[in-house]
Design a protein around this motif. Structure first.
Motif, mmCIF file in Angstrom:
data_model
loop_
_atom_site.group_PDB
_atom_site.id
_atom_site.type_symbol
_atom_site.label_atom_id
_atom_site.label_comp_id
_atom_site.label_asym_id
_atom_site.label_seq_id
_atom_site.Cartn_x
_atom_site.Cartn_y
_atom_site.Cartn_z
ATOM 1 N N ALA A 36 -4.388 3.911 -6.239
ATOM 2 C CA ALA A 36 -2.999 3.472 -6.210
ATOM 3 C C ALA A 36 -2.342 3.665 -7.565
ATOM 4 C CB ALA A 36 -2.931 2.025 -5.780
ATOM 5 N N ALA A 37 -1.029 3.496 -7.581
ATOM 6 C CA ALA A 37 -0.252 3.671 -8.793
ATOM 7 C C ALA A 37 -0.407 2.474 -9.713
ATOM 8 C CB ALA A 37 1.214 3.851 -8.422
ATOM 9 N N LEU B 75 0.829 -1.204 0.000
ATOM 10 C CA LEU B 75 0.000 0.000 0.000
ATOM 11 C C LEU B 75 0.863 1.253 0.000
ATOM 12 C CD1 LEU B 75 -2.717 1.418 0.154
ATOM 13 C CD2 LEU B 75 -2.676 1.107 2.645
ATOM 14 N N ALA B 76 1.915 1.264 0.816
ATOM 15 C CA ALA B 76 2.798 2.424 0.878
ATOM 16 C C ALA B 76 3.467 2.668 -0.466
ATOM 17 C CB ALA B 76 3.847 2.214 1.969
ATOM 18 N N ALA B 77 3.890 1.590 -1.127
ATOM 19 C CA ALA B 77 4.539 1.732 -2.431
ATOM 20 C C ALA B 77 3.562 2.262 -3.470
ATOM 21 C CB ALA B 77 5.109 0.388 -2.878
ATOM 22 N N ASP C 61 3.133 5.907 -2.809
ATOM 23 C CA ASP C 61 4.334 6.676 -3.130
ATOM 24 C C ASP C 61 4.480 6.898 -4.632
ATOM 25 O OD1 ASP C 61 4.995 6.880 -0.486
ATOM 26 O OD2 ASP C 61 6.480 5.261 -0.516
ATOM 27 N N TYR C 62 4.050 5.912 -5.425
ATOM 28 C CA TYR C 62 4.210 6.000 -6.872
ATOM 29 C C TYR C 62 2.896 6.343 -7.577
ATOM 30 C CZ TYR C 62 8.828 3.917 -6.265
ATOM 31 O OH TYR C 62 10.117 3.680 -5.887
ATOM 32 N N ALA C 63 1.952 6.876 -6.831
ATOM 33 C CA ALA C 63 0.621 7.135 -7.382
ATOM 34 C C ALA C 63 0.637 8.127 -8.537
ATOM 35 C CB ALA C 63 -0.311 7.624 -6.290
#
Length: 314
Positions: free
Chosen positions: A70-71, A39-41, A44-46
């Motif tokens: 999300a990304a 989820l954090a990744a 971060d890359y969204a």
């Protein structure tokens, strides 16, 4: 395709004081930490706008549940040396804060029942290499090996020890051990350990190995105390007995597919139906490795995390 899953450093809010014995079983800690890192990744890359890569991984997480906004998959995962890293790892940020000599580094390698015994040498080296790269160190202090099918369960310590004597596979365990002995000879691992070996299993095992384990981890949560025969044997052989809260049924096929699928709290990486976009095929968990770096003079955990490997076959 090989998939490498990682949790990153799960120690939050700075280094944590060591508390023994731990109460957080490894399978729950692993799955929760992987979900959190996925989820954090994605968040971060969204803002990434990469299109689907040449391997056909679509730019969508697709589950519509646990990872809103999300990304694209190609933004938060990465293909490296033929493996798909979930999530992608910025290796430039790897490493510990102090010199290597300031740490006690323990690694626990879980060989999984879903992977062939013949692949264990390759899996052991790959697992350790990922830890060494993540911590940016040349070696670790202790490598504990957890074989499948082993436990310490019973109404009392005597029953648990008796049941343990028939568990696992002596021949497979003895055939695997030279793999970790070689890691020791190469200087990558200073000491070797095993997990869930009762008195009879341990006695048989010691007769078949060249480099003896210095540690035996056992989980006595479901019985009472350490079996007296095991205490006696360990003392005679100079083996340290440690209590742990890990499990041996870590990362089953169903758990892994749930983590990467399109269901509730899934990462949306896998296609769950013919209509879905994403990776397709059978997913086989291969190994899990847990690592902990403790600052010696302060008794705090600076870095703790997991890597896991799986094979996706069409």
């Amino acid at each position: 395709m090989k998939l490498i899953l990682s949790t990153g450093n799960i120690v939050s809010g700075g280094p944590s004081i060591i508390r023994k014995p731990g109460a957080y079983r490894s399978n729950l800690e692993l799955t929760n930490s992987l979900r959190s890192n996925f989820l954090a990744a994605q968040q971060d890359y969204a803002l990434a706008t990469d299109e689907a890569d040449s391997d056909g991984i679509e730019n969508t997480n697709g589950n519509g549940n646990g990872f809103h906004g999300a990304a694209p998959v190609t933004a938060w995962t990465a293909l490296e040396d033929g493996a798909l890293y979930v999530p992608r790892i910025d290796w430039s940020l790897a490493g510990l804060q102090e010199e290597r000599a300031q740490y006690d580094i323990t690694v626990k390698l879980f060989f999984l029942p879903t992977a062939p015994v013949s692949d264990r040498a390759q899996h052991a080296r790959a697992a350790l290499d990922h830890v060494l790269r993540e911590l940016a160190v040349p070696n670790v202090d202790l490598l504990v090996v957890s074989f499948p099918g082993m436990s310490f369960e019973g109404d009392c310590e005597w029953e648990a020890d008796k049941m343990n004597a028939t568990q696992g596979n002596d021949d497979e365990e003895a055939a695997t051990w030279p793999t970790v002995e070689e890691l020791h000879r190469q200087g990558l691992v200073k000491n070797l350990g095993i997990a869930e070996f009762g008195s009879e299993k341990l006695a048989r095992f010691l007769k078949r190995v060249q480099i003896r384990p210095t540690v035996n981890q056992i989980n006595i949560k479901n019985c009472c105390n350490v079996p007296p025969p095991l205490v006696k044997l360990a003392k005679e052989q100079g083996i340290e007995l440690l209590v742990h809260s890990d499990c041996t049924d870590i990362l089953s096929r169903g758990t892994l597919r749930g983590l990467l699928g399109r269901g509730l709290q899934g990462a949306g990486l896998l296609a769950d139906s013919e209509e879905d976009e994403g990776l397709r095929g059978d997913l086989t968990p291969e190994w899990v490795v847990k690592y902990t770096a403790v600052v010696r003079d302060r008794g705090v955990i600076e870095n703790k995390g997991y890597f896991a490997s799986a094979e996706l076959t069409e």
